[in-house]
Each structure stands twice: as structure tokens, then as C-alpha cells.
Design an enzyme around this catalytic site. Structure first.
Site, PDB file in Angstrom:
ATOM      1  N   LYS A   3     101.300 -14.020 -49.160  1.00 13.04           N
ATOM      2  CA  LYS A   3     100.367 -12.899 -48.993  1.00 13.04           C
ATOM      3  C   LYS A   3     100.999 -11.744 -48.198  1.00 13.04           C
ATOM      4  O   LYS A   3     102.034 -11.927 -47.530  1.00 13.04           O
ATOM      5  CB  LYS A   3      99.088 -13.408 -48.319  1.00 13.04           C
ATOM      6  CG  LYS A   3      98.311 -14.410 -49.182  1.00 13.04           C
ATOM      7  CD  LYS A   3      96.958 -14.751 -48.560  1.00 13.04           C
ATOM      8  CE  LYS A   3      96.181 -15.715 -49.451  1.00 13.04           C
ATOM      9  NZ  LYS A   3      94.820 -15.977 -48.917  1.00 13.04           N
ATOM     10  N   TYR A  43      90.810 -12.614 -57.578  1.00 17.26           N
ATOM     11  CA  TYR A  43      89.858 -13.339 -56.719  1.00 17.26           C
ATOM     12  C   TYR A  43      88.414 -13.213 -57.223  1.00 17.26           C
ATOM     13  O   TYR A  43      87.470 -13.384 -56.442  1.00 17.26           O
ATOM     14  CB  TYR A  43      89.977 -12.857 -55.277  1.00 17.26           C
ATOM     15  CG  TYR A  43      91.111 -13.523 -54.516  1.00 17.26           C
ATOM     16  CD1 TYR A  43      91.058 -14.892 -54.228  1.00 17.26           C
ATOM     17  CD2 TYR A  43      92.226 -12.819 -54.090  1.00 17.26           C
ATOM     18  CE1 TYR A  43      92.083 -15.525 -53.527  1.00 17.26           C
ATOM     19  CE2 TYR A  43      93.262 -13.446 -53.386  1.00 17.26           C
ATOM     20  CZ  TYR A  43      93.177 -14.791 -53.108  1.00 17.26           C
ATOM     21  OH  TYR A  43      94.189 -15.424 -52.417  1.00 17.26           O
ATOM     22  N   ASN A 106      96.068 -15.136 -44.096  1.00 19.72           N
ATOM     23  CA  ASN A 106      96.486 -16.526 -43.910  1.00 19.72           C
ATOM     24  C   ASN A 106      97.758 -16.925 -44.677  1.00 19.72           C
ATOM     25  O   ASN A 106      97.930 -18.067 -45.075  1.00 19.72           O
ATOM     26  CB  ASN A 106      95.321 -17.490 -44.157  1.00 19.72           C
ATOM     27  CG  ASN A 106      94.803 -17.444 -45.585  1.00 19.72           C
ATOM     28  OD1 ASN A 106      95.316 -16.668 -46.390  1.00 19.72           O
ATOM     29  ND2 ASN A 106      93.839 -18.272 -45.886  1.00 19.72           N
ATOM     30  N   HIS A 109      98.729 -18.361 -50.630  1.00 15.36           N
ATOM     31  CA  HIS A 109      97.682 -18.850 -51.539  1.00 15.36           C
ATOM     32  C   HIS A 109      98.241 -19.983 -52.378  1.00 15.36           C
ATOM     33  O   HIS A 109      99.383 -19.926 -52.817  1.00 15.36           O
ATOM     34  CB  HIS A 109      97.233 -17.718 -52.481  1.00 15.36           C
ATOM     35  CG  HIS A 109      96.489 -18.211 -53.681  1.00 15.36           C
ATOM     36  ND1 HIS A 109      95.165 -18.570 -53.634  1.00 15.36           N
ATOM     37  CD2 HIS A 109      96.886 -18.454 -54.948  1.00 15.36           C
ATOM     38  CE1 HIS A 109      94.793 -18.997 -54.834  1.00 15.36           C
ATOM     39  NE2 HIS A 109      95.821 -18.934 -55.656  1.00 15.36           N
ATOM     40  N   GLU A 120      96.179 -18.709 -63.228  1.00 16.63           N
ATOM     41  CA  GLU A 120      96.798 -17.806 -62.251  1.00 16.63           C
ATOM     42  C   GLU A 120      98.263 -17.536 -62.602  1.00 16.63           C
ATOM     43  O   GLU A 120      98.761 -16.426 -62.412  1.00 16.63           O
ATOM     44  CB  GLU A 120      96.648 -18.398 -60.841  1.00 16.63           C
ATOM     45  CG  GLU A 120      95.175 -18.384 -60.416  1.00 16.63           C
ATOM     46  CD  GLU A 120      94.898 -19.063 -59.081  1.00 16.63           C
ATOM     47  OE1 GLU A 120      95.821 -19.656 -58.474  1.00 16.63           O
ATOM     48  OE2 GLU A 120      93.734 -18.990 -58.635  1.00 16.63           O
TER      49      GLU A 120
HETATM   50  P1  GTP Z   1      93.513 -19.317 -51.260  1.00 20.14           P
HETATM   51  O1  GTP Z   1      94.685 -20.203 -51.459  1.00 20.14           O
HETATM   52  O2  GTP Z   1      93.881 -17.926 -50.817  1.00 20.14           O
HETATM   53  O3  GTP Z   1      92.558 -19.332 -52.444  1.00 20.14           O
HETATM   54  O4  GTP Z   1      92.756 -19.941 -50.009  1.00 20.14           O
HETATM   55  P2  GTP Z   1      91.838 -21.227 -49.955  1.00 20.14           P
HETATM   56  O5  GTP Z   1      91.737 -21.870 -51.299  1.00 20.14           O
HETATM   57  O6  GTP Z   1      92.318 -22.054 -48.818  1.00 20.14           O
HETATM   58  O7  GTP Z   1      90.443 -20.598 -49.568  1.00 20.14           O
HETATM   59  P3  GTP Z   1      89.286 -20.012 -50.533  1.00 20.14           P
HETATM   60  O8  GTP Z   1      89.711 -20.054 -51.960  1.00 20.14           O
HETATM   61  O9  GTP Z   1      88.014 -20.670 -50.153  1.00 20.14           O
HETATM   62  O10 GTP Z   1      89.205 -18.507 -50.055  1.00 20.14           O
HETATM   63  C1  GTP Z   1      90.110 -17.528 -50.579  1.00 20.14           C
HETATM   64  C2  GTP Z   1      90.601 -16.642 -49.453  1.00 20.14           C
HETATM   65  O11 GTP Z   1      89.513 -15.910 -48.949  1.00 20.14           O
HETATM   66  C3  GTP Z   1      91.168 -17.400 -48.249  1.00 20.14           C
HETATM   67  O12 GTP Z   1      92.531 -17.684 -48.354  1.00 20.14           O
HETATM   68  C4  GTP Z   1      90.923 -16.425 -47.129  1.00 20.14           C
HETATM   69  O13 GTP Z   1      91.976 -15.471 -47.050  1.00 20.14           O
HETATM   70  C5  GTP Z   1      89.653 -15.728 -47.553  1.00 20.14           C
HETATM   71  N1  GTP Z   1      88.515 -16.337 -46.870  1.00 20.14           N
HETATM   72  C6  GTP Z   1      87.941 -17.544 -47.105  1.00 20.14           C
HETATM   73  N2  GTP Z   1      86.915 -17.770 -46.289  1.00 20.14           N
HETATM   74  C7  GTP Z   1      86.823 -16.667 -45.504  1.00 20.14           C
HETATM   75  C8  GTP Z   1      85.942 -16.265 -44.468  1.00 20.14           C
HETATM   76  O14 GTP Z   1      85.027 -16.990 -44.067  1.00 20.14           O
HETATM   77  N3  GTP Z   1      86.188 -15.038 -43.923  1.00 20.14           N
HETATM   78  C9  GTP Z   1      87.189 -14.226 -44.351  1.00 20.14           C
HETATM   79  N4  GTP Z   1      87.366 -13.016 -43.771  1.00 20.14           N
HETATM   80  N5  GTP Z   1      88.042 -14.556 -45.326  1.00 20.14           N
HETATM   81  C10 GTP Z   1      87.857 -15.758 -45.887  1.00 20.14           C
HETATM   82 MG    MG Z   2      91.258 -20.849 -53.097  1.00 16.34          MG
END
Ligand code: GTP
Ligand code: MG
Length: 131
Positions: A3, A43, A106, A109, A120
Site C-alpha cells: 500500500k 474496494y 496498514n 493487502h 483481483e
Molecule cells: P485488505 O487486505 O486491505 O483487504 O485488509 P483486510 O482484509 O485485513 O481488511 P478488510 O478487507 O476488512 O478491510 C479493507 C481495508 O479497509 C483494511 O485493510 C483497512 O485499510 C481498511 N479498514 C478496515 N476496517 C477499518 C476501520 O475500521 N477503519 C478504517 N479507517 N479503515 C478500515
Molecule cells: Mg480484505
């Protein structure tokens, strides 16, 4: 995807090292910046979530590294390698624990299923860009 935060903070090389050391083969890779429109499409599953706008802004804020990785049990093993979404909850030694600062920035991904990995991968790469 590595990222924008991790690329901007100079962690690209270290993260790729961790991925390769974790037993993943790189099938495809590119260095690009997503437009807001394309980050929004990537997303789209999170469209209704309250953080969607922030996520799209962040993911289009700078260059990223996109890659397709190959390994037995790749999806699960990669999610173990990267750690929990919130880096403060990620296990020690994971990529998010080492290189991420917050839940929105973070570092990395990973696809959450084989089906989404194919979708993807197709978002970023043609069949001629996979080796
Ligand atoms: P990805 O690998 O990026 O998809 O992350 P993930 O699978 O661990 O998490 P998820 O798919 O649930 O969420 C996608 C992305 O949204 C996360 O990587 C975070 O960057 C963001 N995200 C998720 N939850 C939160 C939240 O509560 N607050 C904020 N600001 N960002 C969030
Ligand atoms: Mg995810």
C-alpha cells in the site's frame, strides 16, 4: 498490494524479501498509482462501510506495488504472513506488525479467497504479464 504508506516509507524491498522468504513465488508484479475511480472499483465490496471514502483516498494517494503470488495454501498463508488488519493487533514478526502504523495505513493487502485472488489478479494483470 504493497500500500502507499509502505511504499512511501521505503519498506518495499523489505516486504518483498519477507514475501519471498515466506515461500511465495512472484507470478506478476507492477509499480503503479491507482486513480480514485480504480481504487473505488478495487474496494467496491466495502462501498457501504463508513471508512470507504477514506480507504479510496488513501489507496489512490501514492504509488503501490501490485503482485500475483503463488504458493500452496497461498491465501491463508499470506494472511498469516501479513497479520491482522489492525497493526496494533497483528502478531509480532508479521508484515503489518513490522511496517504498518494504523488500521487505515496498514502497509499491505492480501486477497481473502481464491476466487477474489483471481478477480483481483485480473484487475491488474493480463495473461501476458503472468510468469
Ligand atoms: P485488505 O487486505 O486491505 O483487504 O485488509 P483486510 O482484509 O485485513 O481488511 P478488510 O478487507 O476488512 O478491510 C479493507 C481495508 O479497509 C483494511 O485493510 C483497512 O485499510 C481498511 N479498514 C478496515 N476496517 C477499518 C476501520 O475500521 N477503519 C478504517 N479507517 N479503515 C478500515
Ligand atoms: Mg480484505
Amino acid at each position: 498490494m504493497i500500500k502507499p504508506d509502505a511504499v512511501a516509507n521505503g519498506h518495499t524491498g523489505a516486504i518483498l524479501n519477507d514475501i519471498i522468504a515466506g515461500g511465495f513465488k512472484i507470478v506478476a508484479m507492477k509499480y503503479i498509482q491507482l486513480s480514485e475511480v480504480n481504487a473505488g472499483k478495487f474496494y467496491e465490496v466495502h462501498k457501504e462501510r463508513p471508512f470507504y471514502g477514506d480507504l479510496v483516498n488513501f489507496m489512490s494517494s501514492g504509488p503501490i506495488v501490485a503482485a500475483i503470488l503463488e504458493k500452496d495454501n497461498a491465501v491463508e498463508d499470506f494472511r498469516t504472513l501479513i497479520g491482522a488488519t489492525d497493526p496494533s493487533k497483528a502478531s509480532e514478526g508479521t508484515i503489518r506488525s513490522k511496517y504498518a502504523k494504523s488500521i487505515d495505513a496498514n502497509a499491505i493487502h492480501g486477497s481473502d479467497s481464491d476466487e477474489n485472488a483471481e478477480i483481483e489478479g485480473g484487475f491488474f494483470f493480463s495473461q501476458f504479464e503472468r510468469f
